[in-house]
Design a protein around this motif. Structure first.
Motif, short mmCIF file in Angstrom:
data_model
loop_
_atom_site.label_atom_id
_atom_site.label_comp_id
_atom_site.label_asym_id
_atom_site.label_seq_id
_atom_site.Cartn_x
_atom_site.Cartn_y
_atom_site.Cartn_z
N UNK A 205 0.80 -1.15 -0.01
CA UNK A 205 -0.05 -0.02 0.01
C UNK A 205 1.04 1.32 0.02
N UNK A 206 0.93 2.09 -1.17
CA UNK A 206 1.72 3.21 -1.14
C UNK A 206 0.89 4.50 -1.31
N UNK A 207 1.32 5.51 -1.52
CA UNK A 207 0.67 6.92 -1.58
C UNK A 207 1.29 7.62 -2.85
N UNK A 208 0.23 8.07 -3.56
CA UNK A 208 0.51 8.69 -4.91
C UNK A 208 -0.51 10.00 -4.78
N UNK A 257 6.10 8.03 5.56
CA UNK A 257 7.65 8.08 5.62
C UNK A 257 8.05 9.52 5.11
N UNK A 258 7.29 10.34 4.52
CA UNK A 258 7.82 11.51 3.77
C UNK A 258 6.86 12.46 4.01
N UNK A 310 7.82 15.68 -2.20
CA UNK A 310 8.20 15.12 -1.10
C UNK A 310 9.82 14.93 -0.75
N UNK A 311 10.42 16.03 -0.47
CA UNK A 311 11.97 16.40 -0.17
C UNK A 311 12.59 16.19 1.13
N UNK A 376 13.36 11.57 10.57
CA UNK A 376 13.72 10.85 9.83
C UNK A 376 12.96 11.06 8.22
N UNK A 377 11.72 11.57 8.57
CA UNK A 377 11.23 11.90 7.37
C UNK A 377 11.53 13.35 6.34
N UNK A 378 12.23 14.15 7.16
CA UNK A 378 12.74 15.36 6.63
C UNK A 378 14.35 15.13 6.42
#
Length: 574
Positions: A205-208, A257-258, A310-311, A376-378
């Motif tokens: 399951x991912x995010x787009x 995660x992002x 997402x950077x 972690x996300x940044x």
């Protein structure tokens, strides 16, 4: 698998070289094959030295630079192509500037068309240009795609390049920059991209674009795979999104995660930030997003993007004016959640903040407390004090630890009836973003029942005197609760009684009905001495009390397990 992008001036033989190495046609469109000109990204693969390698073939014409940037951005290595008969050319320089801005550090120089001219001068000129960038001094191989001259040497050099590439982390958070999207009959939406690191698997399951999608199927190098690790070229069959919802530059992400951002601070490379105070396009991964550039210092700037990306800190990209051929500047991401620049002089102050060597410590200093997952996300390594799921700035934490005692003391003085400051009120007063951050600040303080108090602190003297009067009354009649009028005469209202109960000075057995602090124990001792089982009336007589007190007192004893109610309405003491 390894992934290598091509680069170089138009008509220097990039596609022909890929075709010769792989036996595949990288030009996907009929128009490209008709004109003999690469327009969009091409893809081909083979095995070299026993290891699979995928090539991302980019267009060299100046009109298609955005397509070239989408192919080069995610690539870990480059096959830089210069023709022997033309040498270094304008798009050679533009492609090299883009690779340098993206931070590509590994590659190979192929001097093509060696059957038409001496490759030596072209190789020497190209090597001088390359050595001044992040690529440094690259091995050079002279080849001819027409005659096959040098192809074996090129394969050997590619094998050595592939062996030198670092192994990507399969556990990295997934971020797949998409370069193609199309529909397959019976399957639905398929997207492709270069997976630089991490792992993607069927069923994920991912995010787009903020929407949850699932991976229905995977292919790498034309074969179905249950799971693919980076680095790899991958085709992903998605469920939950239509083809018209996806475009080049979109990103498949691991959930939670992002952090996406529309505002970021960057370090500028290759140009003074003052010269970029205008609208440009930020190229990162496969994305090309318009951005307003606001200089901060001589080599730092703030970018305001037209759409979020997402950077992470440490990402690299480039700024480009679509109306110009030159690459104005490369950028290194320094912060993806920067503070606002409202007051006068804020830009200069922000530039000074960004100049510190430890960005993680500076981020903590500014925020005070940051969730570890956000760090972690940044893109920051953990720093400061770890408190549960949070990271804390040590200096802020030390100041709050000193402040906590004074805040609690002030509350106690202002609320003499309360049995301490409510923990939630204390958390808000200290500005803590989560309850779990409070406990480490309470060293030397008492916390009970959701309230915090100083050690040795008690009730106000006048309240203690009123309770002492009740103690004398309970010494003579322990199970005779004072009436409301008597409590009022002593100044004991609801708040005062509640504070006394919290401090253990009274036992509340019903609303407004209080006895001494040891009433339950003493009542149980009395009831064990009478005939068993007993009725409420018998208990009332033994306790020398009233029904107003005896009924709720027995219910409290039942709940405490000191008496056992029986089916016939009687009880037995334990």
């Amino acid at each position: 698998m390894r992934v290598i992008a091509t680069a170089g001036h138009v008509d220097h033989g990039k596609s022909a070289l890929v075709r010769r190495l792989t036996g595949m046609e990288p030009d996907r469109w009929a128009e490209e094959r008709r004109r003999g000109l690469t327009i969009d990204l091409g893809f081909a693969w083979t095995a070299i030295g026993g290891e699979p390698v995928a090539f991302v073939d980019v267009p060299g014409h100046e009109r298609f630079v955005p397509n070239m940037l989408a192919g080069a951005g995610p690539a870990p290595a480059v096959l830089f192509v210069v023709a022997a008969d033309e040498g270094w050319m304008p798009q050679s320089a533009e492609h090299l500037a883009a690779l340098d801005a993206f931070g590509v550090r590994r590659g190979l120089l192929a001097v093509t068309k060696a059957d038409r001219a001496d490759p030596g001068p072209a190789a020497a000129a190209a090597s001088r240009e390359l050595s001044a960038t992040a690529l440094g001094e690259l091995p050079a191989v002279a080849v001819s795609s027409t005659t096959g001259e040098g192809i074996d040497r090129l394969r050997d050099a590619l094998a050595a390049l592939m062996a030198s590439l670092p192994q990507p982390d399969p556990g990295a958070d997934l971020r797949l920059w998409l370069d193609r999207a199309f529909t397959v009959a019976g399957a639905g939406t398929v997207v492709t991209g270069t997976l630089a690191a991490g792992t993607i698997a069927v069923g994920d399951e991912l995010v787009l674009n903020g929407k949850t999608v699932s991976v229905r199927g995977l292919q790498a190098l034309g074969e179905d795979r249950p799971r693919v690790h980076g680095a790899a070229r991958v085709a992903v069959n998605l469920r939950g999104v239509s083809r018209d919802e996806v475009r080049r530059g979109d990103v498949l992400l691991a959930p939670h995660a992002w952090r996406t951002t529309e505002t970021l601070d960057v370090r500028v490379r290759g140009a003074a930030s003052e010269s970029l105070h205008r609208e440009l396009v930020l190229h990162v991964g496969t994305a090309a997003v318009p951005a307003h550039v606001r200089p901060l210092g001589t080599d730092t700037a703030r970018l305001a993007l037209r759409r979020p990306l997402p950077l992470r800190i440490g990402d690299r990209g480039l700024l480009r004016d679509p109306g110009e051929h030159a690459i104005p500047a490369g950028v290194d991401v320094l912060d993806v959640c920067p503070p606002p620049l409202g007051r006068r002089g804020a830009a200069r102050a922000r530039a000074a903040e960004l100049a510190v060597p430890d960005l993680a410590a500076e981020h903590l200093r500014r925020r005070g407390f940051v969730p570890a997952a956000e760090f972690r996300a940044i893109g920051l390594a953990p720093a400061g004090l770890r408190i549960g799921s949070w990271l804390a700035d040590p200096q802020r934490f030390a100041r709050l630890k000193e402040e906590t005692r004074s805040v609690v003391a002030a509350w106690s003085r202002a609320h003499p009836v309360d049995a301490g400051m409510p923990a939630e009120a204390l958390r808000q007063r200290l500005g803590l973003p989560a309850a779990e951050l409070l406990a480490p600040l309470l060293d030397g303080l008492h916390q009970e029942g959701g309230r915090v108090r100083l050690p040795g602190s008690g009730l106000a003297p006048w309240l203690e005197a009123a309770l002492d009067a009740l103690d004398r009354r309970f010494a003579e009649q322990p199970f005779r609760a004072p009436e409301a009028a008597e409590l009022s005469e002593l100044g004991l209202g609801k708040r005062e009684l509640a504070a006394a109960v919290r401090h253990g000075r009274l036992t509340e057995i019903a609303a407004g009905v209080v006895l001494g602090p040891d009433a339950l124990r003493r009542a149980a001792e009395v009831l064990r001495q009478i005939e068993q089982p007993f009725t409420v009336s018998a208990a009332k007589r033994a306790l020398q009390s009233t029904r107003r007190v005896a009924v709720p007192l027995l219910e409290r004893l039942d709940a405490a397990g000191r008496t056992v109610p029986l089916a016939d309405g009687t009880r037995r003491a334990r």
